[in-house]
Each structure stands twice: as structure tokens, then as C-alpha cells.
Motif scaffolding. Structure first.
Motif, mmCIF file in Angstrom:
data_model
loop_
_atom_site.group_PDB
_atom_site.id
_atom_site.type_symbol
_atom_site.label_atom_id
_atom_site.label_comp_id
_atom_site.label_asym_id
_atom_site.label_seq_id
_atom_site.Cartn_x
_atom_site.Cartn_y
_atom_site.Cartn_z
ATOM 1 N N ASP A 179 5.443 0.802 2.007
ATOM 2 C CA ASP A 179 5.687 1.569 0.777
ATOM 3 C C ASP A 179 4.413 2.142 0.167
ATOM 4 O OD1 ASP A 179 4.642 -0.877 0.084
ATOM 5 O OD2 ASP A 179 6.010 -1.240 -1.591
ATOM 6 N N THR A 180 3.363 2.290 0.949
ATOM 7 C CA THR A 180 2.100 2.813 0.411
ATOM 8 C C THR A 180 1.958 4.324 0.565
ATOM 9 O OG1 THR A 180 0.985 2.376 2.519
ATOM 10 C CG2 THR A 180 0.871 0.644 0.838
ATOM 11 N N GLY A 181 2.874 4.969 1.298
ATOM 12 C CA GLY A 181 2.780 6.397 1.541
ATOM 13 C C GLY A 181 2.727 7.207 0.253
ATOM 14 N N GLY A 182 1.771 8.150 0.187
ATOM 15 C CA GLY A 182 1.613 8.987 -0.995
ATOM 16 C C GLY A 182 0.776 8.365 -2.095
ATOM 17 N N HIS A 183 0.380 7.122 -1.930
ATOM 18 C CA HIS A 183 -0.427 6.451 -2.951
ATOM 19 C C HIS A 183 -1.909 6.811 -2.810
ATOM 20 C CE1 HIS A 183 2.725 2.984 -3.504
ATOM 21 N NE2 HIS A 183 3.222 4.187 -3.719
ATOM 22 N N THR A 184 -2.621 6.727 -3.925
ATOM 23 C CA THR A 184 -4.066 6.964 -3.914
ATOM 24 C C THR A 184 -4.787 5.662 -3.600
ATOM 25 O OG1 THR A 184 -3.855 8.725 -5.551
ATOM 26 C CG2 THR A 184 -6.041 7.754 -5.259
ATOM 27 N N ALA A 185 -5.707 5.720 -2.648
ATOM 28 C CA ALA A 185 -6.431 4.522 -2.245
ATOM 29 C C ALA A 185 -7.931 4.770 -2.280
ATOM 30 C CB ALA A 185 -6.019 4.087 -0.843
ATOM 31 N N ASP A 186 -8.670 3.759 -2.677
ATOM 32 C CA ASP A 186 -10.132 3.792 -2.699
ATOM 33 C C ASP A 186 -10.649 2.795 -1.679
ATOM 34 O OD1 ASP A 186 -10.791 5.456 -5.327
ATOM 35 O OD2 ASP A 186 -9.102 4.135 -5.754
ATOM 36 N N ILE A 187 -11.772 3.133 -1.040
ATOM 37 C CA ILE A 187 -12.289 2.323 0.062
ATOM 38 C C ILE A 187 -13.778 2.039 -0.148
ATOM 39 C CG2 ILE A 187 -12.665 2.220 2.564
ATOM 40 C CD1 ILE A 187 -10.271 4.125 2.861
ATOM 41 N N VAL A 217 -21.043 0.670 -0.192
ATOM 42 C CA VAL A 217 -20.855 2.096 0.058
ATOM 43 C C VAL A 217 -19.419 2.473 -0.318
ATOM 44 C CG1 VAL A 217 -20.871 3.937 1.770
ATOM 45 C CG2 VAL A 217 -22.524 2.063 1.935
ATOM 46 N N TYR A 218 -19.262 3.485 -1.155
ATOM 47 C CA TYR A 218 -17.936 3.971 -1.517
ATOM 48 C C TYR A 218 -17.521 5.034 -0.511
ATOM 49 C CZ TYR A 218 -14.198 6.100 -4.323
ATOM 50 O OH TYR A 218 -12.990 6.587 -4.763
ATOM 51 N N ALA A 219 -16.371 4.819 0.132
ATOM 52 C CA ALA A 219 -15.914 5.724 1.189
ATOM 53 C C ALA A 219 -14.860 6.709 0.680
ATOM 54 C CB ALA A 219 -15.357 4.937 2.360
ATOM 55 N N GLY A 220 -14.778 6.892 -0.615
ATOM 56 C CA GLY A 220 -13.949 7.936 -1.162
ATOM 57 C C GLY A 220 -12.553 7.510 -1.574
#
Length: 212
Positions: free
Chosen positions: A180-188, A204-207
Motif C-alpha cells: 500500500d505504499t504506491g504513490g506515497h512520498t518517501a525520503d531516503i 547522506v540524503y538521497a532525496g
């Protein structure tokens, strides 16, 4: 709070009259009884409380990871979690009462080890693949450095990581995601830890990415 160093009756623990004796990390101290607050909090105080609450809720599930990433941070006078809070407090942005976290400024680690570089992210349904340049420097990083990767789903308020910790030489790690994660905003975020755990890299922030 005052440090209590072997007075006439030695150290003590518990309540004696209007003072309380206790210890923290083997350091004895005494403090007065807390007083019931009758004056309402100012807006500035409420704002500060909200900032701390927001960052505390974000970092609390990451205590185990922070113990790895901030292992070299001096925690002799404050808990490691409090040190992590202090390092990340500036990532809380906005105006009271509408605060938010600037994820580009989140720090999960600190140190001089060479961080992962040349990072790219490939997304597929139920999976995120994070790649980096496996080329190493004998003075700043090693092929067998462990690479820690963290993915945060903003909508679900959930953290994901790889099933196994991979080494720098692998150049890639796959993170399985819920259906159920499709379309969600994720930070890495990524950081590296040396083979003996002594040296650690900065984070390191990967966006920010939209999951498939």
C-alpha cells in the motif's frame, strides 16, 4: 540540579525534607521538589514544546539506528537520544503551530568516514533499489564498510530498511516495501560504518521520491 559529592552524610537517594537525592550514570545529585505550575505557558514555550514533540516522535523509532550512527558522539552528560534530538532540532521548520520537518537536514550519523556517493534510486512496485559508487579510497573508506539505508514513508509514517546490511563494495541494496505504499512520498538516507565499527560517516540524503 546540583552534583552532590560525598558531603558529611555521604550520598543519599530518595526524599529528605524538601530535597531529593538520586544519581544519573553514577553521578550523585540533589534537586528540590518540583512545584506545581500555576502560570500558563507562553506561546514561545508552547512552540518549543511542539518542536520537541514533533522531532521526538520522528526519532523515537530510530533509537537502535542512532546508537550505531552516533556511536562516537559524547553522551557522558546527556543520553545519546538527547544528543540526537539536539543535532536534529534545526530540521524542524515553520511557524507555530504549523511546524514540519525538513528531511534534507536530518542527521542519523556523524563522523569522518567517506560517505556513500554517486547515489541513485530506482523504484518498482513493492521495492526501492538504492545504488552508490562502490569505488573506494584506501584512506577514507573500505570495500567492507557497512552501508545503512533508511527509507521513510511520509503518508504511513513508517520506516523501511533492507533485510540485510550490505557492504560498500556491493554498490546496491534493495528495500522491500508494503503493497500500500504506491504513490506515497518517501525520503531516503544513507551512511557508512567501518568494518570494526569505529569510524562512521556523515549522513547522506538521497532525496524525496514518489513510490511506485
Amino acid at each position: 540540579m546540583a552534583k552532590f559529592i560525598n558531603g558529611a552524610i555521604g550520598t543519599f537517594s530518595g526524599k529528605v525534607g524538601s530535597i531529593i537525592g538520586s544519581s544519573w550514570r553514577s553521578i550523585p545529585y540533589i534537586r528540590g521538589l518540583s512545584k506545581k505550575r500555576t502560570k500558563p505557558f507562553s506561546e514561545a514555550q508552547l512552540a518549543q514544546q511542539q518542536r520537541f514533540a514533533l522531532m521526538g516522535r520522528f526519532l523515537l523509532p530510530l533509537k537502535g539506528l542512532l546508537e550505531i550512527g552516533l556511536a562516537n558522539v559524547d553522551a557522558s552528560r546527556a543520553t545519546l537520544f538527547n544528543r540526537a534530538m539536539a543535532r536534529n532540532f534545526s530540521a524542524v521548520t515553520g511557524e507555530y503551530p504549523n511546524f514540519s520537518i525538513d528531511y534534507t537536514r536530518v542527521q542519523l550519523s556523524s563522523g569522518s568516514l567517506k560517505p556513500p556517493r554517486g547515489i541513485s534510486v530506482a523504484l518498482a512496485t513493492g521495492q526501492a533499489s538504492i545504488s552508490w559508487n562502490p569505488v573506494i579510497s584506501r584512506f577514507e573508506g573500505f570495500a567492507d564498510d557497512d552501508i545503512y539505508v533508511l527509507l521513510y514513508d511520509r503518508e504511513l509514517d513508517l520506516f523501511y530498511t533492507s533485510d540485510d546490511i550490505v557492504q560498500r563494495s556491493a554498490g546496491q541494496v534493495d528495500i522491500p516495501l508494503d503493497a500500500d505504499t504506491g504513490g506515497h512520498t518517501a525520503d531516503i538516507w544513507l551512511f557508512a560504518v567501518s568494518r570494526n565499527g569505529v569510524r562512521i560517516s556523515n549522513t547522506v540524503y538521497a532525496g524525496s521520491h514518489v513510490l511506485e
